[in-house]
Motif scaffolding. Structure first.
Motif, PDB file in Angstrom:
ATOM      1  N   GLY A 295       2.479  -4.873  15.405  1.00 17.89           N
ATOM      2  CA  GLY A 295       1.166  -5.341  14.965  1.00 17.89           C
ATOM      3  C   GLY A 295       0.124  -4.244  15.007  1.00 17.89           C
ATOM      4  O   GLY A 295       0.345  -3.155  15.555  1.00 17.89           O
ATOM      5  N   LEU A 296      -1.013  -4.541  14.438  1.00 21.85           N
ATOM      6  CA  LEU A 296      -2.118  -3.586  14.368  1.00 21.85           C
ATOM      7  C   LEU A 296      -3.371  -4.129  15.033  1.00 21.85           C
ATOM      8  O   LEU A 296      -4.496  -3.819  14.631  1.00 21.85           O
ATOM      9  N   GLY A 297      -3.175  -4.925  16.065  1.00 21.48           N
ATOM     10  CA  GLY A 297      -4.298  -5.382  16.868  1.00 21.48           C
ATOM     11  C   GLY A 297      -5.283  -6.222  16.095  1.00 21.48           C
ATOM     12  O   GLY A 297      -4.920  -7.194  15.427  1.00 21.48           O
ATOM     13  N   ARG A 298      -6.545  -5.821  16.136  1.00 19.13           N
ATOM     14  CA  ARG A 298      -7.637  -6.593  15.531  1.00 19.13           C
ATOM     15  C   ARG A 298      -7.832  -6.273  14.046  1.00 19.13           C
ATOM     16  O   ARG A 298      -8.711  -6.847  13.405  1.00 19.13           O
ATOM     17  N   LEU A 299      -7.045  -5.352  13.511  1.00 12.58           N
ATOM     18  CA  LEU A 299      -7.248  -4.929  12.128  1.00 12.58           C
ATOM     19  C   LEU A 299      -7.151  -6.111  11.171  1.00 12.58           C
ATOM     20  O   LEU A 299      -6.184  -6.876  11.204  1.00 12.58           O
ATOM     21  N   ARG A 300      -8.165  -6.250  10.310  1.00 14.99           N
ATOM     22  CA  ARG A 300      -8.155  -7.351   9.345  1.00 14.99           C
ATOM     23  C   ARG A 300      -8.470  -6.907   7.923  1.00 14.99           C
ATOM     24  O   ARG A 300      -8.218  -7.651   6.975  1.00 14.99           O
ATOM     25  N   THR A 301      -9.045  -5.688   7.766  1.00 12.26           N
ATOM     26  CA  THR A 301      -9.414  -5.231   6.434  1.00 12.26           C
ATOM     27  C   THR A 301      -8.884  -3.821   6.209  1.00 12.26           C
ATOM     28  O   THR A 301      -9.166  -2.917   6.991  1.00 12.26           O
ATOM     29  N   VAL A 302      -8.112  -3.661   5.152  1.00  9.62           N
ATOM     30  CA  VAL A 302      -7.603  -2.355   4.744  1.00  9.62           C
ATOM     31  C   VAL A 302      -8.090  -2.105   3.322  1.00  9.62           C
ATOM     32  O   VAL A 302      -7.897  -2.952   2.442  1.00  9.62           O
ATOM     33  N   VAL A 303      -8.728  -0.960   3.119  1.00 12.43           N
ATOM     34  CA  VAL A 303      -9.312  -0.642   1.815  1.00 12.43           C
ATOM     35  C   VAL A 303      -8.771   0.697   1.354  1.00 12.43           C
ATOM     36  O   VAL A 303      -8.939   1.704   2.046  1.00 12.43           O
ATOM     37  N   ALA A 304      -8.108   0.726   0.210  1.00  9.07           N
ATOM     38  CA  ALA A 304      -7.560   1.965  -0.341  1.00  9.07           C
ATOM     39  C   ALA A 304      -8.441   2.462  -1.472  1.00  9.07           C
ATOM     40  O   ALA A 304      -8.921   1.687  -2.299  1.00  9.07           O
ATOM     41  N   GLY A 305      -8.653   3.747  -1.490  1.00 12.82           N
ATOM     42  CA  GLY A 305      -9.436   4.360  -2.553  1.00 12.82           C
ATOM     43  C   GLY A 305      -9.107   5.832  -2.650  1.00 12.82           C
ATOM     44  O   GLY A 305      -8.190   6.328  -1.990  1.00 12.82           O
ATOM     45  N   ALA A 306      -9.859   6.548  -3.470  1.00 13.89           N
ATOM     46  CA  ALA A 306      -9.767   7.997  -3.659  1.00 13.89           C
ATOM     47  C   ALA A 306      -8.590   8.418  -4.524  1.00 13.89           C
ATOM     48  O   ALA A 306      -8.528   9.559  -4.969  1.00 13.89           O
ATOM     49  N   ALA A 307      -7.627   7.524  -4.767  1.00 18.30           N
ATOM     50  CA  ALA A 307      -6.471   7.833  -5.611  1.00 18.30           C
ATOM     51  C   ALA A 307      -5.844   6.521  -6.039  1.00 18.30           C
ATOM     52  O   ALA A 307      -6.024   5.489  -5.379  1.00 18.30           O
ATOM     53  N   PRO A 308      -5.078   6.528  -7.138  1.00 19.24           N
ATOM     54  CA  PRO A 308      -4.402   5.301  -7.561  1.00 19.24           C
ATOM     55  C   PRO A 308      -3.454   4.787  -6.481  1.00 19.24           C
ATOM     56  O   PRO A 308      -2.766   5.567  -5.813  1.00 19.24           O
ATOM     57  N   LEU A 309      -3.413   3.474  -6.320  1.00 21.49           N
ATOM     58  CA  LEU A 309      -2.566   2.840  -5.306  1.00 21.49           C
ATOM     59  C   LEU A 309      -1.332   2.244  -5.983  1.00 21.49           C
ATOM     60  O   LEU A 309      -1.451   1.282  -6.747  1.00 21.49           O
ATOM     61  N   PRO A 310      -0.125   2.753  -5.711  1.00 15.08           N
ATOM     62  CA  PRO A 310       1.081   2.157  -6.293  1.00 15.08           C
ATOM     63  C   PRO A 310       1.263   0.716  -5.828  1.00 15.08           C
ATOM     64  O   PRO A 310       1.118   0.417  -4.633  1.00 15.08           O
ATOM     65  N   GLU A 311       1.561  -0.182  -6.760  1.00 14.70           N
ATOM     66  CA  GLU A 311       1.700  -1.594  -6.425  1.00 14.70           C
ATOM     67  C   GLU A 311       2.812  -1.819  -5.394  1.00 14.70           C
ATOM     68  O   GLU A 311       2.673  -2.639  -4.494  1.00 14.70           O
ATOM     69  N   GLU A 312       3.918  -1.065  -5.534  1.00 12.92           N
ATOM     70  CA  GLU A 312       5.023  -1.269  -4.610  1.00 12.92           C
ATOM     71  C   GLU A 312       4.663  -0.844  -3.190  1.00 12.92           C
ATOM     72  O   GLU A 312       5.142  -1.422  -2.215  1.00 12.92           O
ATOM     73  N   LEU A 313       3.785   0.151  -3.061  1.00 16.10           N
ATOM     74  CA  LEU A 313       3.347   0.587  -1.739  1.00 16.10           C
ATOM     75  C   LEU A 313       2.476  -0.472  -1.087  1.00 16.10           C
ATOM     76  O   LEU A 313       2.648  -0.809   0.093  1.00 16.10           O
ATOM     77  N   ALA A 314       1.526  -1.025  -1.846  1.00 19.38           N
ATOM     78  CA  ALA A 314       0.670  -2.083  -1.317  1.00 19.38           C
ATOM     79  C   ALA A 314       1.498  -3.300  -0.923  1.00 19.38           C
ATOM     80  O   ALA A 314       1.273  -3.905   0.135  1.00 19.38           O
ATOM     81  N   ALA A 315       2.480  -3.657  -1.760  1.00 15.61           N
ATOM     82  CA  ALA A 315       3.320  -4.823  -1.470  1.00 15.61           C
ATOM     83  C   ALA A 315       4.149  -4.609  -0.214  1.00 15.61           C
ATOM     84  O   ALA A 315       4.314  -5.525   0.603  1.00 15.61           O
ATOM     85  N   ALA A 316       4.674  -3.387  -0.035  1.00 12.78           N
ATOM     86  CA  ALA A 316       5.481  -3.103   1.154  1.00 12.78           C
ATOM     87  C   ALA A 316       4.638  -3.193   2.419  1.00 12.78           C
ATOM     88  O   ALA A 316       5.089  -3.716   3.451  1.00 12.78           O
ATOM     89  N   PHE A 317       3.397  -2.693   2.344  1.00 14.41           N
ATOM     90  CA  PHE A 317       2.525  -2.752   3.518  1.00 14.41           C
ATOM     91  C   PHE A 317       2.171  -4.192   3.859  1.00 14.41           C
ATOM     92  O   PHE A 317       2.187  -4.596   5.030  1.00 14.41           O
ATOM     93  N   THR A 318       1.859  -4.984   2.847  1.00 12.10           N
ATOM     94  CA  THR A 318       1.515  -6.389   3.085  1.00 12.10           C
ATOM     95  C   THR A 318       2.707  -7.154   3.649  1.00 12.10           C
ATOM     96  O   THR A 318       2.552  -7.992   4.548  1.00 12.10           O
ATOM     97  N   ALA A 319       3.899  -6.863   3.146  1.00 10.20           N
ATOM     98  CA  ALA A 319       5.094  -7.547   3.649  1.00 10.20           C
ATOM     99  C   ALA A 319       5.336  -7.241   5.118  1.00 10.20           C
ATOM    100  O   ALA A 319       5.779  -8.113   5.879  1.00 10.20           O
TER     101      ALA A 319
END
Length: 523
Positions: A295-319
């Motif tokens: 787990g990541l403790g109290r973390l509730r918001t993750v915001v990606a920017g500065a470069a394109p975000l690959p959909e498969e990377l976002a999906a893997a992190f959420t999973a």
């Protein structure tokens, strides 16, 4: 990274109404706009509201002894004023330029805010830049003083240490401090390499910085009870204003570290981080953490920017974590926010959400927003053109063409492509012309072409194709190590007999891009 700016708490607020939707940028920002004239005013506002609350944390090194530094809002405000007075005592006048060269640290944050409070223009420098690159930017900006964490700068520029002890020695009586209250005064010069290979700097005023803070604050994402982890480089607009600006706008706690430390997941848990702004490569690092499933403790918001975000990377992190990855679209010239997925309903590749409150987006000439065309933006957060004369800024109606291609789907922006020549490495812009110019310095080079290729860790990589007899890839790479910052250096150099050319003799870069993609797929 987006923040809650409570109406009435950003110094004082006033409402700017638009008389016409097509008016200039100062007239089109709807809703409350901070009446502060200087971004550093927000620090004083937070100190007045919650003087004893922790504002800034710099954890000690993960291994070995090292001090953990913390500052309350009152202590931070006092230190910023003292260092600002010290800069004035050094002879710096409002409008003159001060360069900052060093890793992310509490000292960097204090120095940045102090320079702004003194009315001095901040010139953030990449700590990985070569001595030649640094000298070029210092000369172009006319910086009189360099605060550096890596030693003396070039002759003719006063160098002071960018350290806790250095700032303490610089501090002076804050009663001596004066700063002209002018929101339209220049606050920051942010450098990129121009398409000609020459450096150019976006001129960001205090108005632009504050407008971004106000725009994203109205999304209501960040509160004074949040803890934000700052791992992004502070010389980049995402770290500089999307993180630092939103932090002072919200009154949250900022935890600042240099880059991406080992065990970043443990750091998130130990510091009680609730908001994590990052570039996509950091998601790779988190997914590689062996204890991520803890787990990541109290973390509730993750915001990606500065470069394109690959959909498969976002999906893997959420999973793995159960946390969605929000994303946004911005640019240096917009200080930086244009759109964000907070509150949006769309999804899929290229989707970056609706425009931020106070920002307008136009596709092409505006008549067919659903058809891909160049994206133009308008808002009080826009820059004032490029240094030193304000060239190529927003037009007479306040619109700035971004060079990026996209379309609107139910009012939300979908990116189709970045500017064709631009290569984005770890969120940093690399202009091929600059790299080509450096490689062409070698006498054996007959022709050179630089393109980008996709990379799962960095977003893109720089690839160079070089014509030249008796030339080796090793020689080209060694020359680039001397002349270019690390993220600009080619990850692959191909020495070829002949580059593909069209009927007019122009190098066919599209063919080279396809070659690099095919090579990547075969790996």
């Amino acid at each position: 990274m987006f923040s809650r700016g409570r109406a009435g708490s950003l110094c004082q607020t006033r409402r700017v109404q638009s008389e016409q939707a097509s008016g200039p940028p100062a007239a089109v920002a709807p809703g409350p706009v901070a009446a502060c004239s200087n971004l550093a005013d927000l620090v004083a506002a937070r100190a007045a509201e919650r003087p004893d609350a922790t504002a800034l944390v710099e954890p000690g090194p993960p291994a070995g002894p090292g001090p953990r530094r913390t500052l309350s809002w009152a202590a931070l405000d006092a230190r910023v004023s003292a260092v600002a007075a010290g800069l004035t005592a050094q002879g710096l006048l409002a409008g003159q330029r001060l360069a900052l060269l060093g890793p992310g640290s509490a000292a960097w944050v204090v120095a940045h805010l102090a320079a702004l409070r003194a009315g001095v223009v901040v010139v953030p420098l990449d700590p990985q830049s070569t001595a030649d690159e640094t000298a070029v930017v210092l000369a172009d900006s006319g910086a009189r003083v360099l605060l550096s964490a890596r030693g003396p700068g070039p002759a003719g520029v006063t160098t002071l240490p960018l350290t806790e002890d250095g700032l303490a020695a610089l501090a002076a009586d804050a009663a001596l401090l004066t700063s002209p209250p002018d929101a339209e005064s220049l606050a920051v010069l942010l450098y990129t390499a121009g398409t000609s290979g020459r450096p150019k700097a976006a001129m960001l005023t205090h108005r632009a910085l504050l407008a971004h803070v106000e725009h994203v604050g109205r999304l209501g994402v960040l509160t004074p009870d949040d803890v934000v982890l700052a791992t992004l480089p502070l010389f980049h607009v995402f770290g500089l204003n999307a993180v630092l600006g939103s932090w002072v706008g919200s009154g949250a706690r900022l935890v600042v570290v240099d880059g991406y430390p080992e065990g970043i997941g443990a750091l998130v848990r130990d510091e009680g981080v609730t908001n994590l702004p990052l570039a996509p490569p950091t998601l790779h690092r988190l997914l590689a953490e062996p204890d991520l499933d803890a787990g990541l403790g109290r973390l509730r918001t993750v915001v990606a920017g500065a470069a394109p975000l690959p959909e498969e990377l976002a999906a893997a992190f959420t999973a793995r974590t159960g946390l969605p990855v929000e994303r946004g679209y911005g640019l240096t010239e917009a200080a930086p926010g244009v759109t964000a997925t907070f509150g949006g309903t769309g999804s899929g590749p290229g989707h970056v959400g609706p425009p931020l409150p106070g920002v307008e987006v136009r596709i092409g000439d505006g008549r067919e927003p659903g058809e891909p065309a160049e994206i133009a933006v308008r808002g009080a957060n826009l820059f004032s053109g490029y240094w030193p004369d304000g060239s190529d800024g927003p037009d007479a109606d306040g619109w700035f063409p971004t060079g990026d291609i996209g379309y609107l789907d139910a009012g939300e922006l979908v990116l189709v492509d970045r500017a064709r020549e631009l290569v984005v490495v770890n969120g940093f812009n690399v202009y091929p012309a600059e790299v080509e110019q450096v490689i062409a310095e070698l006498a054996e080079v007959e022709a050179v072409a630089v393109v980008g290729r996709p990379d799962p860790r960095t977003g893109e990589q720089v690839v160079a194709f070089v014509e030249g007899r008796a030339l080796s890839a090793d020689r080209v790479e060694a020359h680039c190590r001397q002349r270019l910052a690390r993220f600009k250096r080619p990850s692959a150099v191909h020495v070829v007999d002949a580059l593909p050319r069209g009927a007019t003799g122009k190098i066919r870069k599209g063919m080279l891009r396809e070659m690099t993609r095919a090579e990547q797929e075969q790996r």
